[in-house]
Design a protein around this motif. Structure first.
Motif, PDB file in Angstrom:
ATOM      1  N   ALA A  91       0.846  -1.192   0.000  1.00  0.00           N
ATOM      2  CA  ALA A  91       0.000   0.000   0.000  1.00  0.00           C
ATOM      3  C   ALA A  91       0.881   1.241   0.000  1.00  0.00           C
ATOM      4  O   ALA A  91       1.875   1.304   0.720  1.00  0.00           O
ATOM      5  CB  ALA A  91      -0.906   0.017   1.230  1.00  0.00           C
ATOM      6  N   LEU A  93       0.382   5.274   0.566  1.00  0.00           N
ATOM      7  CA  LEU A  93      -0.537   6.292   1.073  1.00  0.00           C
ATOM      8  C   LEU A  93       0.046   7.659   0.750  1.00  0.00           C
ATOM      9  O   LEU A  93       1.035   8.074   1.354  1.00  0.00           O
ATOM     10  CB  LEU A  93      -0.713   6.139   2.589  1.00  0.00           C
ATOM     11  N   VAL A 109      -4.666   6.529  -2.403  1.00  0.00           N
ATOM     12  CA  VAL A 109      -4.187   5.227  -1.937  1.00  0.00           C
ATOM     13  C   VAL A 109      -4.016   4.317  -3.138  1.00  0.00           C
ATOM     14  O   VAL A 109      -4.877   4.272  -4.016  1.00  0.00           O
ATOM     15  CB  VAL A 109      -5.180   4.578  -0.944  1.00  0.00           C
ATOM     16  N   ALA A 111      -3.319   0.318  -3.422  1.00  0.00           N
ATOM     17  CA  ALA A 111      -3.166  -0.952  -2.707  1.00  0.00           C
ATOM     18  C   ALA A 111      -3.014  -2.058  -3.744  1.00  0.00           C
ATOM     19  O   ALA A 111      -3.771  -2.108  -4.710  1.00  0.00           O
ATOM     20  CB  ALA A 111      -4.370  -1.212  -1.822  1.00  0.00           C
ATOM     21  N   PHE A 131      -9.145  -0.358   2.604  1.00  0.00           N
ATOM     22  CA  PHE A 131      -8.699   0.935   2.073  1.00  0.00           C
ATOM     23  C   PHE A 131      -9.843   1.677   1.382  1.00  0.00           C
ATOM     24  O   PHE A 131     -10.011   2.881   1.573  1.00  0.00           O
ATOM     25  CB  PHE A 131      -7.539   0.749   1.085  1.00  0.00           C
TER      26      PHE A 131
END
Length: 187
Positions: A91, A93, A109, A111, A131
């Motif tokens: 992931a 961020l 995000v 992922a 998420f």
């Protein structure tokens, strides 16, 4: 002096008590909604409409680390990874860059699940769903809508959809055997 209530008197009393209870419940609920809404509006005003309001990036990083991810601060984003055998959960961020304290909020995000197999399919959906639901965590109906859409896309071919002010994309890469969810604010 003793007063006895007839059956109809007791029934009327119950209706009045239930009505008063309902009014108190509605007033308390409206108050809680107003407070939660004011907090959410303040968070939105602080980071504009470019981030997940009310959710500092550090809180998400700590949650991932608590589940075994190793995370690294790459200045513009945090990158977190968890390996289970050949399967990797990753992931990134991304920080909101147009606010004064951009280190605090998430604007995007990405992922990924790399080398998923049949034993990790459910875990992969849960991972991506976690998420995808962050921006809508206080809205159960939207959480359900996002979860249903995501399950369809992971089982199917992938697509783009818009949910409120967020854009979600699911992509598959046959070369790396990966599935990727990207979510970001829609401008």
């Amino acid at each position: 002096m003793t007063v006895e209530l007839t059956r109809s008197g007791r029934g009327s009393r119950r209706i009045v008590v239930m009505a008063v209870g309902l009014v108190v419940f509605l007033i308390a609920g409206a108050g809680a909604y107003a407070v939660a809404r004011i907090d959410r509006e303040q968070d939105t005003k602080y980071c504009g409409h470019d981030c997940v309001p009310g959710l500092p990036i550090g809180t998400v990083v700590e949650a991932l680390q608590g589940q075994g991810h190793t995370c690294a601060d790459k200045r513009l984003f945090w990158s977190c990874e968890l390996r289970i055998g050949r399967v990797r959960f990753e992931a990134d961020l991304f920080r909101a860059g147009n606010v004064t304290d951009f280190y605090e909020y998430i604007s995007k995000v990405e992922a990924r699940i790399i080398n998923p197999d049949s034993t990790t399919a459910a875990a992969g959906l849960d991972y991506m769903s976690w998420f995808a639901m962050l921006p809508h965590r206080d809205d159960p109906s939207t959480v359900k809508k996002v979860g249903g859409w995501l399950a369809e896309q992971i089982a199917g071919d992938g697509d783009i959809t818009y949910v409120l002010d967020w854009e979600y994309t699911v992509e598959r890469n046959a070369n790396t055997r990966s599935i990727e969810l990207t979510m970001m604010r829609r401008h």
